[in-house]
Enzyme design. Sequence first.
Site, PDB file in Angstrom:
ATOM      1  N   CYS A 309      52.739  36.597  31.990  1.00 35.58           N
ATOM      2  CA  CYS A 309      51.480  36.771  31.256  1.00 35.58           C
ATOM      3  C   CYS A 309      51.723  37.081  29.788  1.00 35.58           C
ATOM      4  O   CYS A 309      50.989  36.620  28.915  1.00 35.58           O
ATOM      5  CB  CYS A 309      50.628  37.852  31.900  1.00 35.58           C
ATOM      6  SG  CYS A 309      51.383  39.512  31.893  1.00 35.58           S
ATOM      7  N   HIS A 477      49.248  44.297  32.545  1.00 36.12           N
ATOM      8  CA  HIS A 477      48.996  42.890  32.203  1.00 36.12           C
ATOM      9  C   HIS A 477      48.780  42.771  30.696  1.00 36.12           C
ATOM     10  O   HIS A 477      48.175  43.645  30.074  1.00 36.12           O
ATOM     11  CB  HIS A 477      47.750  42.430  32.962  1.00 36.12           C
ATOM     12  CG  HIS A 477      47.490  40.955  32.913  1.00 36.12           C
ATOM     13  ND1 HIS A 477      48.374  40.024  33.392  1.00 36.12           N
ATOM     14  CD2 HIS A 477      46.405  40.259  32.454  1.00 36.12           C
ATOM     15  CE1 HIS A 477      47.850  38.806  33.243  1.00 36.12           C
ATOM     16  NE2 HIS A 477      46.667  38.939  32.667  1.00 36.12           N
ATOM     17  N   ASN A 497      42.523  36.884  28.535  1.00 44.53           N
ATOM     18  CA  ASN A 497      43.380  37.001  29.702  1.00 44.53           C
ATOM     19  C   ASN A 497      44.130  35.679  29.872  1.00 44.53           C
ATOM     20  O   ASN A 497      43.502  34.619  29.968  1.00 44.53           O
ATOM     21  CB  ASN A 497      42.519  37.285  30.937  1.00 44.53           C
ATOM     22  CG  ASN A 497      43.342  37.520  32.189  1.00 44.53           C
ATOM     23  OD1 ASN A 497      44.513  37.145  32.266  1.00 44.53           O
ATOM     24  ND2 ASN A 497      42.731  38.132  33.184  1.00 44.53           N
TER      25      ASN A 497
END
Length: 830
Positions: A309, A477, A497
């Site tokens: 990520c 994250h 995201n």
Amino acid sequence: MSAQDYFVKAQKSAELAVSFDTGSNLPAALYYYEEAATNLQYAADIIDDENVSKGWCSKALEYKTRCNDILGQIQKEKSSTQQPEDVQQLLSCRFLFSQALDADEAGLKDEAVELYTQAVELSMTAKSQTKDIEKQEKLNRLLHAALERAETLKGINPLDTSPTANQKSVAQSRTTDVQQVSNKLGNLSTSSPEKEPSGSHPALHRGFSAHLKVVGGSQSYTEEEKRVLLATSRINEREYVPFMSIDLKEKFQYAIPFSDRDGHLLLSPKQKAAFERWARPLDYCEDPVMVFRGQVDPYSIKQTIVSDCSFVASLAIGALYERRFKKRLITSIIYPKNRQKEPVYNPFGKYMIKLHINGVPRKVIVDDSLPLGRHGELLCSYSINRNELWISLLEKAYMKVMGGYNFPGSNSNIDLHALTGWIPERKPLQPNEPDFNADALFEMLFTRIQHGNVLATVATGELSDHEAERAGLVPTHAYAVLDVRKVNGVKLMKLKNPWSHLRWRGNYSELDTRHWTKEMKEALDFNPDSAAMFDNGVFWIDYDSILRFYDVFYLNWDPQMFQYTYCIHQSWKAGTGPIRDAYNIGDNPQFRLEIGPGQGAVWILLTRHITNIQDFKENREFITVLVYKTEGKRVYYPYDPPPFIDGVRINSPHYLCKMKLSEESARRYTLVVSQYEKMHTIYYTLRAYATCPFKLEPIKNPYVYTKQITDGQWKGSSAGGCGNHPATFNNNPRYQMVLESPHNNNFILLDLKGPKQYQIGLDLISHDSSQSNVKKRSSGLYRSGFVAFEIEDLPTGTYDIVPSTFLPGQEGPFILTVKSSCQFKLGKIQ
């Protein structure tokens, strides 16, 4: 499972289906529509509420209808997406001709002739193999254009072999005299030496950015530095050599599609579960391009099942920078390129990526084979523009260096530095700490991001399942910071995201009906109602919520803020000095930093080289840089004098130390590399960036000769105490040192270790009465368990060394080490 559980599963599948459908990934969309319909039907069958059941059944039918439509589209596209061989060859010929034109324009005559010749040869082969008249015509035109230009460059007077309408029919023009062309090709052999591209750097360059002036030391690398760079070129059992000017002439054309000699990358367990085959771009899309419509788009990036990520977030903010400031950044590291320096699709399948790893830019070669799933979906990060390749290829290159797609995860400091060479900095969010200034941090981000000085991501910490579900956030994250704004005193950030779905559900989310006033919507050009229709993972969030739910900002600064740079590559061998820097840092790597006059800034970046994925995964090496105002002299005690900047030891490959200078600031400093525990040999790079000229150099060790007393003892009457006790001081152990040197500028280091509970010290007494300035010298304050006594410019002669405790009667062992720049004799006399 309950009806609600099935409904939640259906909802998640439907979100993915819509996302894949919007991105034209029909096989993946088909799979998730089927999943959504099945789970929704299960939920409808077991729920008690009849009205809800009817609504769910109706929605399930919609999904099934869309499945049938997609199946029809896939059947129509199957024949067209599988490109015939002649299309592949035509693309390859065009690529060769384009590369030849670029070399021609750059004045690289021999390289251009070679590429034109390859284009002619491949065009002849392709022309003879295709039956498509239109393609034959295209190949014929390309063949003659390449041949004529090659002849011109070689000084050959070309004969006009182009057919005219009066001479030949279109059908006859397809039967070009192959023998004649072949004869001409024989005249195009190149033998003159190739020239280096104009304006290229020396083979290995100490600066990351071409505009930075390299100052502060030797322009060429030392032998030790070359050994360090060689040792850390082998990463995860593969070689990644430093990127040099000669690599700009890398060959990208082959007789058959290029395959990476290192083989396919290792897949992660999730990839293996869904894996069908490795495929090249022409196997799953039409008209592949490196960058869609010539401009990267941060909103087109989608992360899949690879756990990277932070890397995908780094791609997003790098793409946003390129789009906003019209400067190439992350796409500048992809080769081959066209004459506009834009990365291009290579039908031969070979790419070179320049990544900044282990202290220097390094060369990474990959092919364009990518993992496909059973439903035709890419099992790596990709663009929603299905024929766009830059995202997948950059990820593949980075994953290759990291050992494969089974990546343990990273942070954006590391990832963005690898992609751009920008200076990494970690900013933890600690609202409860007294010295944490949240307002100053926001203002800095607001100003610097707007000006393009810094790229930023922000990462969550550990969250409970309940907190994560309620907030719409993913624990541990990384999110890309796309924008920072202030509207009527409200501090806001726009985040993305990398999953391209799952968004914040709190203040200023699309679900928030209280804060989105008409004025706020207009100021941010945002419509919550429209945003709620499609979850692309992008959302607004207030800064107070950032401070509550997020742990750390990862920043990467543009080196162009500085004018000067210099770097040093070194190793630090295990066993050198104490395991911990608790009492002695004299054996640590130390550097002298001398800065020119005036105001300015100097940033020091320490980078530890990593060569094994396990080291990266379980990084237990805590490193930092300490700065002392000691006129560039070696420091022995960690807190005497107290460090000017006391670095925090972190288990990251990068640590940044920032110095701000005024007119009155000191100009000479000592930099000390420090570890929490020295258990292994480490390789590292120390790089300085400055707004003013400076000099950075290792503090040399002048000591060539060493002798050690390991059986020393203060016992009984020989525990005489310090000079404050004259009645017993002379009873202390005494050693005689005779310097054997023709010079009077000798360097001596006395190192005494004893019991920690005692304060200990050293005296040096000369036997030569004429040397009044060195008749007796003392190590100064008595210290617990360790003392270092360094003497410069000591004349040749005989000296007594007296180790002592502060108080008489303090018994115990000691170790005395004597180091000298000249030969000497050492013996016990008492």
